[in-house]
Motif scaffolding. Structure first.
Motif, PDB file in Angstrom:
ATOM      1  N   ARG A 156      47.551  38.164  37.548  1.00  0.00           N
ATOM      2  CA  ARG A 156      48.240  38.710  38.714  1.00  0.00           C
ATOM      3  C   ARG A 156      48.907  37.596  39.490  1.00  0.00           C
ATOM      4  O   ARG A 156      48.573  36.409  39.358  1.00  0.00           O
ATOM      5  N   MET A 162      44.261  43.183  42.424  1.00  0.00           N
ATOM      6  CA  MET A 162      43.783  43.122  41.045  1.00  0.00           C
ATOM      7  C   MET A 162      44.738  43.833  40.090  1.00  0.00           C
ATOM      8  O   MET A 162      45.454  44.761  40.465  1.00  0.00           O
ATOM      9  N   GLU A 164      45.049  46.053  36.558  1.00  0.00           N
ATOM     10  CA  GLU A 164      44.265  46.950  35.714  1.00  0.00           C
ATOM     11  C   GLU A 164      44.817  46.890  34.300  1.00  0.00           C
ATOM     12  O   GLU A 164      46.005  47.130  34.066  1.00  0.00           O
ATOM     13  N   ASN A 176      38.767  49.310  29.709  1.00  0.00           N
ATOM     14  CA  ASN A 176      39.680  49.168  30.839  1.00  0.00           C
ATOM     15  C   ASN A 176      39.059  48.163  31.792  1.00  0.00           C
ATOM     16  O   ASN A 176      37.849  48.190  32.039  1.00  0.00           O
ATOM     17  N   GLN A 177      39.878  47.303  32.333  1.00  0.00           N
ATOM     18  CA  GLN A 177      39.343  46.213  33.147  1.00  0.00           C
ATOM     19  C   GLN A 177      40.170  46.037  34.409  1.00  0.00           C
ATOM     20  O   GLN A 177      41.406  46.023  34.355  1.00  0.00           O
ATOM     21  N   ARG A 178      39.483  45.908  35.538  1.00  0.00           N
ATOM     22  CA  ARG A 178      40.111  45.500  36.790  1.00  0.00           C
ATOM     23  C   ARG A 178      39.671  44.063  37.066  1.00  0.00           C
ATOM     24  O   ARG A 178      38.476  43.760  37.113  1.00  0.00           O
ATOM     25  N   SER A 179      40.641  43.185  37.230  1.00  0.00           N
ATOM     26  CA  SER A 179      40.319  41.767  37.373  1.00  0.00           C
ATOM     27  C   SER A 179      41.552  41.040  37.898  1.00  0.00           C
ATOM     28  O   SER A 179      42.591  41.649  38.161  1.00  0.00           O
ATOM     29  N   HIS A 217      36.228  42.743  38.350  1.00  0.00           N
ATOM     30  CA  HIS A 217      35.618  43.579  39.395  1.00  0.00           C
ATOM     31  C   HIS A 217      34.210  43.971  39.003  1.00  0.00           C
ATOM     32  O   HIS A 217      33.304  43.984  39.835  1.00  0.00           O
ATOM     33  N   ARG A 238      48.202  48.956  35.676  1.00  0.00           N
ATOM     34  CA  ARG A 238      48.624  48.943  37.074  1.00  0.00           C
ATOM     35  C   ARG A 238      48.574  47.518  37.596  1.00  0.00           C
ATOM     36  O   ARG A 238      47.746  46.719  37.175  1.00  0.00           O
ATOM     37  N   GLY A 239      49.472  47.227  38.528  1.00  0.00           N
ATOM     38  CA  GLY A 239      49.464  45.912  39.156  1.00  0.00           C
ATOM     39  C   GLY A 239      50.866  45.461  39.525  1.00  0.00           C
ATOM     40  O   GLY A 239      51.854  46.021  39.061  1.00  0.00           O
TER      41      GLY A 239
END
Length: 299
Positions: A156, A162, A164, A176-179, A217, A238-239
């Motif tokens: 990002r 964050m 996704e 799936n990862q949020r980070s 996350h 997303r981002g």
């Protein structure tokens, strides 16, 4: 110095630009190589920064087609840049450390000429290292293609939230990862950004690819080592302000639904190390494994 071996007739010299006092070391290496009967060329960037018009200049492609090896005088960043360009040509690389860390440029400047003499005479340890290749697809069309010696990093922007990501490996959904991002690393790159993000060290001869989340996350998102036969697909769910970087030197801006396909490159690079070189010695020196607390109470 022994007679020039047939395997090394023309040598490229790649020098880190804007390095104070490097001209004297370059002249020492040039005199040494010319005395030994070698033909020497600069890469074009080196020629642009050094006022030595008597030395011919070549593009990376010209070096790949004409030269028998390349000597890199700089840090690991200089080595990364030329290694990606020369990998398709199988040109072996010799590194003289003019930088700070020197995982890949492992010959100290002090005493470099006797070490070079032994390597060019055939007394050396050759080591092959894998690379990664990545393709960025947007609506099914490739918008960017890159090679990485260390890693491919999706991350990002500094001022955004964050990202996704959806990750698939060999057509199997992984997570799936949020980070803040995801690092996909070679064994060579396991001592670089991946290590600072909590990834494992991989011996460079291992056939593996490391995936390391950046500040995930969910704390259950942990680093994982995959077979180097794997194909990894990272999709942006997303981002904002997301980029993909290849060795932190080339990048493409990403949008939601962009997909990054990453796999081992068919190309490899060969490092020529001094006789007696050991990967474990390098780790111990660079990571300070041999340091002990001082006895006077200071840290």
């Amino acid at each position: 110095m022994p007679a020039t071996p047939a395997m090394y007739n023309t040598i490229a010299l790649v020098v880190r630009p804007n390095t104070a006092g490097i001209e004297d070391s370059v002249r020492d290496v040039l005199a040494f190589l010319h005395e030994g009967g070698y033909s020497v060329v600069f890469d074009t960037d080196t020629a642009d920064h050094l006022n030595m018009p008597e030395i011919p200049a070549m593009s990376a492609q010209g070096i790949g087609e004409k030269c028998d090896c390349a000597i890199v005088m700089g840090g690991d960043g200089t080595m990364l840049g030329i290694a990606r360009q020369l990998a398709p040509f199988e040109v072996p690389l010799i590194g003289i450390n003019q930088g700070r860390l020197g995982f890949m440029t492992d010959i100290p400047r002090d005493g470099m000429l006797p070490v070079l003499a032994r390597i060019l005479a055939g007394t050396h340890k050759a080591e092959r290292r894998t690379l990664l290749e990545g393709r960025v697809l947007r609506e099914g069309k490739a918008i960017h293609v890159g090679l990485a010696v260390n890693d491919v990093v999706v991350a990002r922007g500094a001022g955004s939230g964050m990202v996704e990501l959806r990750v698939d490996v060999d057509d199997h959904f992984m997570y799936n990862q949020r980070s803040d991002g995801l690092i996909v690393s070679t064994p060579t790159g396991s001592t670089a950004y991946a290590l600072s993000a909590g990834g494992p060290l991989l011996h460079p001869t291992l056939g593996g690819i490391v995936m390391v989340p950046i500040a995930p996350h969910a704390l259950s998102n942990r680093p994982i080592v995959l077979p180097d036969s794997s194909e990894i697909v990272i999709e942006i769910n997303r981002g904002r302000d997301i980029t993909v970087n290849f060795d932190m030197q080339t990048f493409a801006s990403l949008m939601p639904q962009d997909r990054i396909h990453i796999r081992r490159s068919p190309h490899a690079m060969t490092f020529l190390h001094p006789e007696g070189w050991s990967y474990y010695n390098t780790l111990r020196e660079k990571l300070h494994w041999n340091e002990y607390p001082s006895t006077d109470g200071r840290i």
